[in-house]
Structures are given as C-alpha cells and as structure tokens.
Design a protein around this motif. Structure first.
Motif, mmCIF file in Angstrom:
data_model
loop_
_atom_site.group_PDB
_atom_site.id
_atom_site.type_symbol
_atom_site.label_atom_id
_atom_site.label_comp_id
_atom_site.label_asym_id
_atom_site.label_seq_id
_atom_site.Cartn_x
_atom_site.Cartn_y
_atom_site.Cartn_z
ATOM 1 N N ARG A 236 17.172 9.256 -11.031
ATOM 2 C CA ARG A 236 16.687 9.716 -9.720
ATOM 3 C C ARG A 236 17.819 10.185 -8.797
ATOM 4 N N ASN A 237 19.005 9.624 -8.931
ATOM 5 C CA ASN A 237 20.109 9.984 -8.041
ATOM 6 C C ASN A 237 21.058 11.022 -8.649
ATOM 7 N N ASP A 238 20.712 11.581 -9.797
ATOM 8 C CA ASP A 238 21.607 12.508 -10.492
ATOM 9 C C ASP A 238 21.657 13.880 -9.824
ATOM 10 N N ARG A 239 22.823 14.506 -9.972
ATOM 11 C CA ARG A 239 22.989 15.932 -9.696
ATOM 12 C C ARG A 239 23.040 16.640 -11.053
ATOM 13 N N VAL B 20 33.335 32.553 -17.547
ATOM 14 C CA VAL B 20 33.666 31.422 -16.683
ATOM 15 C C VAL B 20 34.911 30.690 -17.196
ATOM 16 N N THR B 21 35.682 30.127 -16.279
ATOM 17 C CA THR B 21 36.891 29.375 -16.629
ATOM 18 C C THR B 21 36.739 27.922 -16.208
ATOM 19 N N THR B 22 37.629 27.095 -16.723
ATOM 20 C CA THR B 22 37.620 25.676 -16.332
ATOM 21 C C THR B 22 37.838 25.542 -14.832
ATOM 22 N N GLU B 23 38.726 26.358 -14.283
ATOM 23 C CA GLU B 23 39.021 26.281 -12.848
ATOM 24 C C GLU B 23 37.783 26.598 -12.012
ATOM 25 N N GLU B 24 36.995 27.590 -12.453
ATOM 26 C CA GLU B 24 35.777 27.902 -11.711
ATOM 27 C C GLU B 24 34.764 26.773 -11.826
ATOM 28 N N VAL B 25 34.614 26.221 -13.026
ATOM 29 C CA VAL B 25 33.691 25.098 -13.194
ATOM 30 C C VAL B 25 34.083 23.937 -12.287
ATOM 31 N N GLN B 26 35.368 23.704 -12.137
ATOM 32 C CA GLN B 26 35.828 22.607 -11.279
ATOM 33 C C GLN B 26 35.437 22.833 -9.820
ATOM 34 N N THR B 27 35.342 24.108 -9.404
ATOM 35 C CA THR B 27 34.971 24.382 -8.007
ATOM 36 C C THR B 27 33.500 24.081 -7.741
ATOM 37 N N TRP B 28 32.692 23.975 -8.809
ATOM 38 C CA TRP B 28 31.280 23.678 -8.611
ATOM 39 C C TRP B 28 31.048 22.229 -8.202
ATOM 40 N N GLY B 29 32.021 21.377 -8.442
ATOM 41 C CA GLY B 29 31.858 19.962 -8.146
ATOM 42 C C GLY B 29 31.350 19.178 -9.351
ATOM 43 N N LYS B 30 31.218 17.894 -9.169
ATOM 44 C CA LYS B 30 30.817 17.003 -10.262
ATOM 45 C C LYS B 30 29.291 16.977 -10.404
ATOM 46 N N ALA C 167 35.401 25.819 -21.285
ATOM 47 C CA ALA C 167 35.640 25.226 -19.968
ATOM 48 C C ALA C 167 35.262 23.753 -19.962
ATOM 49 N N ALA C 168 34.133 23.415 -20.563
ATOM 50 C CA ALA C 168 33.697 22.012 -20.608
ATOM 51 C C ALA C 168 34.653 21.171 -21.436
ATOM 52 N N ALA C 169 35.172 21.757 -22.526
ATOM 53 C CA ALA C 169 36.100 21.019 -23.387
ATOM 54 C C ALA C 169 37.381 20.659 -22.659
ATOM 55 N N ALA C 170 37.769 21.483 -21.677
ATOM 56 C CA ALA C 170 39.029 21.267 -20.972
ATOM 57 C C ALA C 170 38.890 20.394 -19.722
ATOM 58 N N LEU C 171 37.673 20.008 -19.366
ATOM 59 C CA LEU C 171 37.498 19.144 -18.188
ATOM 60 C C LEU C 171 38.074 17.762 -18.449
ATOM 61 N N SER C 172 38.595 17.156 -17.407
ATOM 62 C CA SER C 172 39.104 15.792 -17.535
ATOM 63 C C SER C 172 37.943 14.820 -17.643
ATOM 64 N N PRO C 173 38.174 13.612 -18.133
ATOM 65 C CA PRO C 173 37.081 12.638 -18.286
ATOM 66 C C PRO C 173 36.289 12.391 -17.010
ATOM 67 N N VAL C 174 36.940 12.373 -15.872
ATOM 68 C CA VAL C 174 36.218 12.087 -14.623
ATOM 69 C C VAL C 174 35.399 13.282 -14.160
ATOM 70 N N GLU C 175 35.725 14.483 -14.657
ATOM 71 C CA GLU C 175 34.997 15.683 -14.249
ATOM 72 C C GLU C 175 33.803 15.973 -15.144
ATOM 73 N N PRO D 290 30.267 15.823 -17.276
ATOM 74 C CA PRO D 290 28.937 15.224 -17.130
ATOM 75 C C PRO D 290 28.751 14.111 -18.145
ATOM 76 N N GLN D 291 27.770 13.276 -17.895
ATOM 77 C CA GLN D 291 27.480 12.197 -18.834
ATOM 78 C C GLN D 291 26.770 12.702 -20.087
ATOM 79 N N ARG D 292 26.126 13.878 -19.974
ATOM 80 C CA ARG D 292 25.384 14.397 -21.123
ATOM 81 C C ARG D 292 25.160 15.899 -20.950
ATOM 82 N N ILE D 293 25.187 16.605 -22.060
ATOM 83 C CA ILE D 293 24.835 18.028 -22.098
ATOM 84 C C ILE D 293 23.700 18.210 -23.099
#
Length: 460
Positions: free
Chosen positions: A309-312, A370-380, A399-407, A409-412
C-alpha cells in the motif's frame, strides 16, 4: 507455397526426422552428414533443415524451397510418421493464410511448445534458468483477436475484392471466406465486406482495414487514398446499419483517423473489472489483441510485483496505462513513462476518467536511450513494471544493472512479446547487475500463432 521456391533450385526431396520446433513454428531437422566437398571431413551433424508444418518426433518427406550454405527451408509434402500432437486445422485456409501457423498443433501442446521456446531462449541467449517456471496464462483458443489489420486488394482477374490477412511469407492477400481467430461477428463480415468494397468507387484505393473491437462497439478504420463519394457514403452507412459496425476513415497517417459520420463515432473501451478500471482507447491505439488474456495478464503481473500500500511503483513503456491504472489502485503512487507525449497525455486522461489521477503521474522519455544517471534522477521506486515492444529494453536493463543496492527496486516484473530480447536483457540484469531471475512463464496471447509472449520476475 510454391511461389516461394527459388526458380533456380533443382527440386530436392529429403526424408527427415523432426527434432524440435522453432519460434516460427517450423520443424527443425538435420540431414545425414555429408563429407565436405573440398576437405572430405565428415561433420558431426548434417545441414539444418527447417520444415514448415512439421512437428517434433515426426518422420516426414519435404521439398526444399530454399538452400543456403548453413541451412535449408523445406515444405512438408508427406507425413510418414505422425506426431500425437497433430490435429486437423479448423480453418480451410490454414497453410495458405499467414494469420495462423499452428492450427495443426493441439492447443495445450501449443502452450507447451511456447514454454519450451522461452526456456530455450533464456538458456541459449542468456545462459539463464528461472528458479521457478510460472504456470502458463491461457484462455479461449478461438474468436479472441479483437484487434487486426486486414489487407484489401482489388483483383479483377479473381472477380473482385479480397479482404484478409496476407498469405504466408507473401505480399499476396489470402482469398479468405472464413476466419476462426477473429470474433465470430467480425469473421461473418469477410464476404459482405468484399461485396461492399467491390461496389465502391474507390475499391482500388483502399489498401487496408484496421479492426478494433471494444466492449460495446466494433470499429473498422478504412485506409482511403481517395475521399469516398456521396454514393460511397450511402453504401457505407447502409452496411453500418445492417451489420452493427462503425466505419472510420484514415486518409493519411494514424492521427488523421476520424468517424465517417461524426454523429455515430462509437465508444471504444475495455474493462479491467478486478480493479474497477474502464480503459478508453482509439481504433489505431496499441492495445492487447486478446481482452480475456489481458485481464489475467494484468492481474498476474500485479500479484507478482507484490505491491504494498505504501509503495512507489514505476511503470515503464506504460502506453495508455494498461498496468499503470490497476497498479494505482494498489500502491501509494505510480509513475508511468512512455516514449510518446501523445500516449502520455492519453494515459493521464484515462487516469482522470477513472478518478485516480492523484495517485498517478506520467512523463515522456526515450527509454531506448536511457542512462543510469537519468534513472537516478527519477528517484527511488520500490517496484518496476517493464512492458517494452519487440525491441526489448536493453538500455533500461543496463541502467538497472548499474544502480547501487540502495537505488534498486525490490522487484522487477518484465512483460515481453519477444523471448529473444527478454533473454538478452535478462542476461544483462543477472550477469552484469547481479539480479536473480526468480521466475518466468509464457502468456498465450495469440493462440494458433507462433508469437511467444512471456513474463519474468527479477529480484536484487
């Protein structure tokens, strides 16, 4: 088809044992090994032969219609030992019409073949095996095709107009009088449509009909290279009244479509009742051809995404909001991204019409670059839904492969209409990004065809 045979090719007939079936529903066999003409070396396996209409386990006789250095293509001429999977096709045009390629296969076996094709692609392209194979999504095998593009040809020597799909591997229009994958009320119009168009002044200036069937209305968009005359309009109006369909006209590109008669434009929409969603669409919009399967697909995808319920949630390649709007009934916020600003505007309008605009937002972006940097601008975002076209989502996977663990998503959940590009993108996620392919399975969106739709679930 005899016209596909290379005229310079000397007739050759092979007896072959069919080993498997490929993504085009062709049987795959190998000839007996032959020594190399120069070295005399005997290879382990002979040349690959693709046999149209043959099934795994069958012994067949086939005529070669195309010979290449590394493979050959052949037409089935005789089944010497028949597979138990073989059935009699329902449609008399099967084998000529290109609308179906698997009517000769028992429907449940079709699903199994597609599941095998998905698993083979994941392994051979991506060196991957899902931890779990999802149960296939399947539904009615006949009368399911609510969207279709029918070709129209005026052929004087054949006595008039042809309306239907192209012949298999050909630019010719099949001489169709029946079709069992179209809804029955549409299939019943194939012959009346031929008679209607033959009586129009623009019968040789109408190359295509785009079919769109909604919950209540059926619209046929006529591609017209010349404007219909007043007499043509009268004939079209009489056909609408007699058969309960509506004609729209398309004089130029897809944006030029308009109702033939503005007073009866019709109302195209489909329902997702599990989520209370009513989805309007236009006759030339991309929507899933199989409404029954789409309902199950949306429900399965949202369940696999395990939305809280609280997910983005991020919906990538969101289109008109087929997944965005149902997800918005479950999550705190859903952000849809699509390449076309027009589609983004339509998705927002659909969200507003369903009273959930406050929980949705949309943006137009080129997701193929799309690039990793652009994905990072979208937020978590907690969860991603990815539903790309046949080209897949390679840039997004990188881009998703290059995201850090904290960035991350929990699931795709990745919904695919091409197992080869799914396997390629999955390999990037898993081998480069350390993701886990939790599960994968097929969706039989197009029964009796070789199209393989599928779904895969990834976790960090």
């Amino acid at each position: 088809m005899r016209r596909n045979r290379n005229p310079n090719l000397q007739p050759r007939f092979d007896e072959l044992t069919i080993e498997s079936i490929d993504l085009e529903a062709q049987g795959v066999a190998h000839r007996a090994p032959e020594p190399h003409p120069e070295t005399g070396v005997l290879p382990e396996k002979g040349k690959v032969v693709f046999v149209r209409g043959a099934l795994p386990g069958e012994r067949v006789r086939a005529e070669v219609v195309r010979e290449k250095p590394s493979f050959a293509v052949a037409e089935l001429t005789e089944v010497l030992h028949e597979s138990p999977l073989r059935v009699t096709p329902r449609c008399k045009h099967f084998g000529t019409c290109g609308g179906c390629s698997m009517q000769h296969v028992e429907p449940l076996a079709q699903v199994a073949i597609k599941q095998r094709a998905l698993e083979d692609c994941l392994w051979h392209v991506g060196k991957l095996k899902p931890a779990q194979v999802l149960p296939p999504i399947a539904g009615p095998a006949w009368g399911y095709r609510y969207r279709a593009r029918l070709s129209v040809r005026y052929v004087e020597k054949k006595g008039g107009v042809l309306v239907g799909f192209h012949e298999r591997a050909s630019s010719y229009v099949a001489d169709m009088t029946e079709c069992h994958i179209l809804p029955p009320h549409v299939a019943a119009l194939l012959v009346p449509l031929r008679e209607l168009i033959a009586g129009l002044s623009i019968r040789d200036r109408m190359p295509q009909i785009e079919l769109a069937v909604g919950q209540s209305d059926t619209i046929m968009v006529l591609r017209v290279l010349e404007a219909p005359t007043a007499a043509d309009h009268a004939r079209l109006a009489a056909f609408e009244d007699a058969h309960g369909v509506l004609f729209w006209l398309q004089p130029k590109g897809p944006d030029s479509i308009h109702p033939r008669d503005p007073a009866r434009a019709g109302d195209l929409h489909y329902l997702l009742p599990e989520f209370g969603i009513r989805m309007p669409f236009k006759a030339t919009d991309f929507t899933q051809v199989n409404h029954q399967i789409n309902r199950v697909l949306v429900d399965r995808a949202t369940r696999l995404l395990d939305v809280q319920r609280n997910d983005r949630v991020l919906d990538l390649f969101c289109g008109l909001g087929n997944f965005t709007l149902p997800l918005a009934t479950l999550a705190a916020q859903v952000h849809g991204i699509e390449g076309s600003q027009t589609l983004v505007d339509r998705a927002l309008a659909n969200a507003q019409a369903n009273g959930i605009a406050a929980k949705t937002s949309f943006a137009a972006r080129n997701l193929f670059e799309v690039t990793t940097e652009e994905v990072q601008t979208w937020g978590k975002f907690d969860r991603w839904l990815v539903d790309p076209p046949r080209e897949g989502a390679l840039a997004l996977a990188r881009a998703a492969a290059a995201l850090s663990p904290v960035e991350r998503p929990q699931r795709i959940v990745y919904v695919s209409c091409n197992p080869a590009t799914l396997a390629r993108d999955a390999a990037v996620l898993v081998h480069e990004g350390g993701w886990r392919l939790k599960s994968a399975g097929v969706i039989n969106m197009f029964p009796h065809t070789s199209h393989v739709e599928s779904m895969a679930v990834f976790e960090p």
